[in-house]
Design an enzyme around this catalytic site. Structure first.
Site, PDB file in Angstrom:
ATOM      1  N   HIS A 214       0.809  -1.222   0.000  1.00  0.00           N
ATOM      2  CA  HIS A 214       0.000   0.000   0.000  1.00  0.00           C
ATOM      3  C   HIS A 214       0.838   1.266   0.000  1.00  0.00           C
ATOM      4  CE1 HIS A 214      -3.029  -3.038   0.557  1.00  0.00           C
ATOM      5  NE2 HIS A 214      -3.750  -2.190  -0.131  1.00  0.00           N
ATOM      6  N   ARG A 321     -11.029   3.734  -2.011  1.00  0.00           N
ATOM      7  CA  ARG A 321     -10.570   2.872  -0.914  1.00  0.00           C
ATOM      8  C   ARG A 321     -10.965   3.530   0.409  1.00  0.00           C
ATOM      9  NH1 ARG A 321      -5.915   1.876  -4.630  1.00  0.00           N
ATOM     10  NH2 ARG A 321      -5.591  -0.357  -4.714  1.00  0.00           N
ATOM     11  N   ARG A 358     -15.814   1.367  -2.063  1.00  0.00           N
ATOM     12  CA  ARG A 358     -15.554   0.026  -1.543  1.00  0.00           C
ATOM     13  C   ARG A 358     -15.664   0.051  -0.027  1.00  0.00           C
ATOM     14  NH1 ARG A 358      -9.863  -2.800  -2.484  1.00  0.00           N
ATOM     15  NH2 ARG A 358      -9.198  -1.300  -0.922  1.00  0.00           N
ATOM     16  N   GLU A 457     -10.853 -11.060  -5.852  1.00  0.00           N
ATOM     17  CA  GLU A 457      -9.480 -10.920  -5.347  1.00  0.00           C
ATOM     18  C   GLU A 457      -8.916 -12.239  -4.842  1.00  0.00           C
ATOM     19  OE1 GLU A 457      -8.865  -6.916  -3.342  1.00  0.00           O
ATOM     20  OE2 GLU A 457     -10.720  -7.616  -2.414  1.00  0.00           O
ATOM     21  N   ASN A 480      -4.189  -6.974  -7.532  1.00  0.00           N
ATOM     22  CA  ASN A 480      -3.101  -6.950  -6.534  1.00  0.00           C
ATOM     23  C   ASN A 480      -3.240  -8.138  -5.588  1.00  0.00           C
ATOM     24  OD1 ASN A 480      -2.721  -4.488  -7.717  1.00  0.00           O
ATOM     25  ND2 ASN A 480      -3.653  -3.319  -6.060  1.00  0.00           N
ATOM     26  N   ASP A 481      -4.456  -8.305  -5.094  1.00  0.00           N
ATOM     27  CA  ASP A 481      -4.677  -9.429  -4.181  1.00  0.00           C
ATOM     28  C   ASP A 481      -4.829 -10.738  -4.927  1.00  0.00           C
ATOM     29  OD1 ASP A 481      -4.491  -8.534  -1.512  1.00  0.00           O
ATOM     30  OD2 ASP A 481      -6.270  -7.316  -1.850  1.00  0.00           O
ATOM     31  N   ARG A 491       2.298  -9.564  -1.013  1.00  0.00           N
ATOM     32  CA  ARG A 491       2.516  -8.412  -1.890  1.00  0.00           C
ATOM     33  C   ARG A 491       3.366  -7.327  -1.247  1.00  0.00           C
ATOM     34  NH1 ARG A 491      -3.631  -5.895  -2.040  1.00  0.00           N
ATOM     35  NH2 ARG A 491      -2.676  -3.910  -2.557  1.00  0.00           N
ATOM     36  N   CYS A 528      -9.368  -3.101 -11.231  1.00  0.00           N
ATOM     37  CA  CYS A 528      -8.997  -1.924 -10.454  1.00  0.00           C
ATOM     38  C   CYS A 528      -7.665  -2.118  -9.725  1.00  0.00           C
ATOM     39  CB  CYS A 528     -10.101  -1.532  -9.466  1.00  0.00           C
ATOM     40  SG  CYS A 528     -10.387  -2.777  -8.220  1.00  0.00           S
TER      41      CYS A 528
HETATM   42  C1  PEP Z   1      -6.525  -5.146  -5.403  1.00  0.00           C
HETATM   43  O1  PEP Z   1      -6.376  -6.028  -4.554  1.00  0.00           O
HETATM   44  O2  PEP Z   1      -6.154  -5.271  -6.595  1.00  0.00           O
HETATM   45  C2  PEP Z   1      -7.180  -3.886  -5.037  1.00  0.00           C
HETATM   46  C3  PEP Z   1      -7.492  -2.995  -5.951  1.00  0.00           C
HETATM   47  O3  PEP Z   1      -7.405  -3.656  -3.716  1.00  0.00           O
HETATM   48  P1  PEP Z   1      -6.249  -3.196  -2.692  1.00  0.00           P
HETATM   49  O4  PEP Z   1      -5.013  -2.915  -3.491  1.00  0.00           O
HETATM   50  O5  PEP Z   1      -6.758  -2.010  -1.971  1.00  0.00           O
HETATM   51  O6  PEP Z   1      -6.117  -4.394  -1.816  1.00  0.00           O
HETATM   52 MG    MG Z   2      -7.354  -5.845  -2.692  1.00  0.00          MG
END
Ligand code: PEP
Ligand code: MG
Length: 591
Positions: A214, A321, A358, A457, A480-481, A491, A528
């Site tokens: 993050h 977010r 979200r 995710e 990402n997840d 990650r 996203c």
């Molecule tokens: C993701 O997991 O791709 C996502 C957009 O959510 P975050 O990065 O906030 O976990």
């Molecule tokens: Mg995520």
């Protein structure tokens, strides 16, 4: 002497500036800039803290002198003398004053910065006895910080650097020039990042973190060069060192020679020119050469970011977010009214364009509070995170849902739920949404309609698409997840960052199937995660059938440029070949 440090390239561009170290000491303190008129207050807070500790030690000395040698060995008295001496040390005092008056650091930041500097001097000492005095210094600073706790100044004092008006403002560093500053830290929590978002740092470097940690995401959202996973950078770089961040290559160059500086200065200007050129695409619709319309949406963290999204040409918010409203508040969560005002502000800020809010996604590398980080859970990414956290605290969840539903009376709102995997979670979530509506209805409070969406995710979700599409109006792929959970790669962990691969065939298969199934059922689907803003992947995602991308506002125009240069019908067979290849990255490079 010039040297370079390699890390992970997470936010593009070149930054050149002087290093500002955020001390990585065990002492978890707030870091923010104070207003010029608060300099004296901050200095006196340190003075009062120090005086309190001096008094404590003097009282201890008295009681020690009244004891016999058995109860109070001589070493103890000597140690107290050392502590008193360190507290009155001129270098400590004048250093702290310097950071407060000349750099406008808050008192705690000034104290830990000076501690770091003196500690390094201790580390370099030959004499083992003197070297060990570092621990004493740390102890007394910790005591002063504790003594200062009672006099903490409000965090709200955080002042954007551009707005600082003080005689010292222009005395930064060179005494004459307002030099760009580059933040160097061992780690920065998302809450820290958010605070620094308001201070105009030219770039960020952290020792830890992965490409989609993050910290990296927030750096990208600020559109400033950043390198994470730079291992020991915060120990090798000293306060005020000249530093170049090459955010494209993931390299940090410390103390560069004039030739290197000139070379990077040139690269920096080229980047600015390229950005200027992209601005021309601002009002151009995102349509492929063969006429396929593509929706480009923004990811935002705070309601104020809506303005940035609009300015970048976003046609809506694909991911708000909301957890950033909840972080760094010492456990005091925002109530319904505060959340409602924040969501309403984002919705109104988008002037009728859709806003996807979200529900809160805390946990894993987004703790509510650094101090509340729960180390008891060894695998926080697999623990009570996102919707799991919400369902575990129904009152908190209902509060958020009511606030979102109320904001929906002011514009187009899409409600997005993170980290769902089980049918039971879907059922509970939908029941909570119904309950929130009923509560508002009962009280006669206005609320609006929302489209309901789920994030894909977790691989289990991507493999249960029929279930998800039965209950939701749209899906949003959180790559990402999805990558983290498909490949079992944390990650946020730089040591396994080389295995974090968006192009792994399994990841692509899950992404492709989700897009295909949604398209077949006529349901909206977008990506996203960070893949959506990566121009190296735009053509592949288009070829897989994606027509909605949500990313940091700063990435929108570059992605649009890729779309304008693409022929979707020709990309489709190519994407299918890439998808079926043993090594998709190689297959992409070969064509
Ligand atoms: C993701 O997991 O791709 C996502 C957009 O959510 P975050 O990065 O906030 O976990
Ligand atoms: Mg995520």
């Amino acid at each position: 002497m010039t040297f370079s440090i390699h890390g992970l390239a997470v936010s593009r561009g070149v930054a050149i500036g002087r290093a500002v170290l955020v001390a990585s000491s065990r002492m978890d303190v707030a870091h923010y800039f104070i207003a010029a008129q608060d300099i004296e207050t901050e200095i006196s807070r340190v003075r009062t803290g120090r005086d309190t500790v001096i008094d404590e030690i003097r009282r201890l000395q008295e009681s020690v002198s009244n004891m016999g040698p058995k109860e109070a060995p001589q070493e103890l008295a000597a140690l107290l003398d050392v502590h008193l001496m360190l507290l009155q040390d001129e270098e400590l005092i004048s250093g702290v004053k310097h950071w407060i008056s000349d750099r406008l650091y808050n008192a705690e930041w000034a104290l830990t910065t000076q501690l770091e500097i003196i500690s390094r001097q201790f580390d370099e000492m030959e004499d083992a006895y003197l070297r060990e005095r570092k621990a004493d210094l740390e102890q007394i600073v910790e005591r002063v910080l504790r003594a200062m706790k009672g006099t903490a100044s409000p965090i709200a004092a955080l002042t954007p650097r551009a707005e600082r008006k003080s005689p010292q403002q222009d005395l930064l560093l060179d005494d004459t020039v307002d030099v760009p500053l580059v933040l160097v830290a061992h780690d920065l929590s998302p809450a820290d990042m958010l605070q620094f978002k308001q201070s105009l740092f030219a770039g960020f470097i952290t020792d830890v973190g992965g490409k989609t940690s993050h910290t990296a995401i927030v750096a990208r959202s600020m559109d400033i060069p950043a390198v994470v996973g730079a291992r020991t950078c915060s120990q090798l770089v000293r306060q005020d060192d000249w530093v170049i961040i090459d955010g494209d290559a993931g390299v940090v160059i410390v103390d560069p020679s004039s030739i290197i500086l000139a070379e990077y200065g040139f690269k920096q200007r080229q980047g600015e020119l390229e950005r200027g050129r992209l601005q021309r695409l601002l009002h151009t619709p995102a349509v492929t050469m063969d006429g396929e319309k593509v929706q480009l949406l923004a990811n935002i963290e705070m309601p104020e970011d809506a303005a940035v999204a609009l300015k970048a040409g976003a046609l809506g918010v694909g991911l708000f977010r909301s957890e950033f409203l909840f972080m760094g508040r010492q456990g005091r969560l925002p109530d319904e009214e505060e959340q409602f005002q924040a969501y309403k502000k984002a919705v109104e800020g988008m002037h009728g364009l859709p806003v996807t809010i979200r529900t809160v996604d805390v946990g894993a590398d987004k703790p509510l509070d650094e101090t509340l980080r729960d180390d008891a859970h060894l695998n926080p990414a697999l623990g009570l995170r996102a919707i799991r956290w919400s369902l575990a605290d129904p009152a908190m969840f209902l509060t958020q849902l009511r606030a979102i539903l109320r904001a929906a009376a002011f514009g187009q709102v899409r409600l997005l739920v993170p980290m769902l995997a089980h049918a039971s979670e879907i059922r509970q979530t939908l029941a909570h949404i119904e309950q929130a509506r009923a509560m508002l209805d009962h009280k006669g409070v206005a609320f609006g309609p929302v489209k309901l969406g789920a994030m894909i995710e977790i691989p289990a979700a991507a493999l249960s698409l029929k279930l998800f599409l039965k209950h939701f109006d749209f899906l949003s792929i959180g790559t990402n997840d999805l990558i983290q959970y498909t490949l079992a790669i944390d990650r946020a962990d730089e040591s396994v960052a080389h295995l974090y691969d968006p192009l792994h065939p399994a990841v692509l298969r899950l992404v492709a199937d989700t897009i295909t199934e949604c398209n077949a059922q006529g349901k909206d689907v977008s990506v996203c995660g960070e893949m959506a803003g990566d121009i190296g992947l735009t053509k592949l995602l288009l070829g897989l059938g994606l027509r909605s991308f949500s990313m940091h506002p700063a990435q929108i125009l570059a992605v649009k440029q890729e779309i304008l240069r693409s022929d979707a019908s020709r990309l489709q067979p190519w994407a299918t070949r890439v998808l079926e290849a043993e090594d998709p990255a190689l297959a992409m490079a070969a064509t």
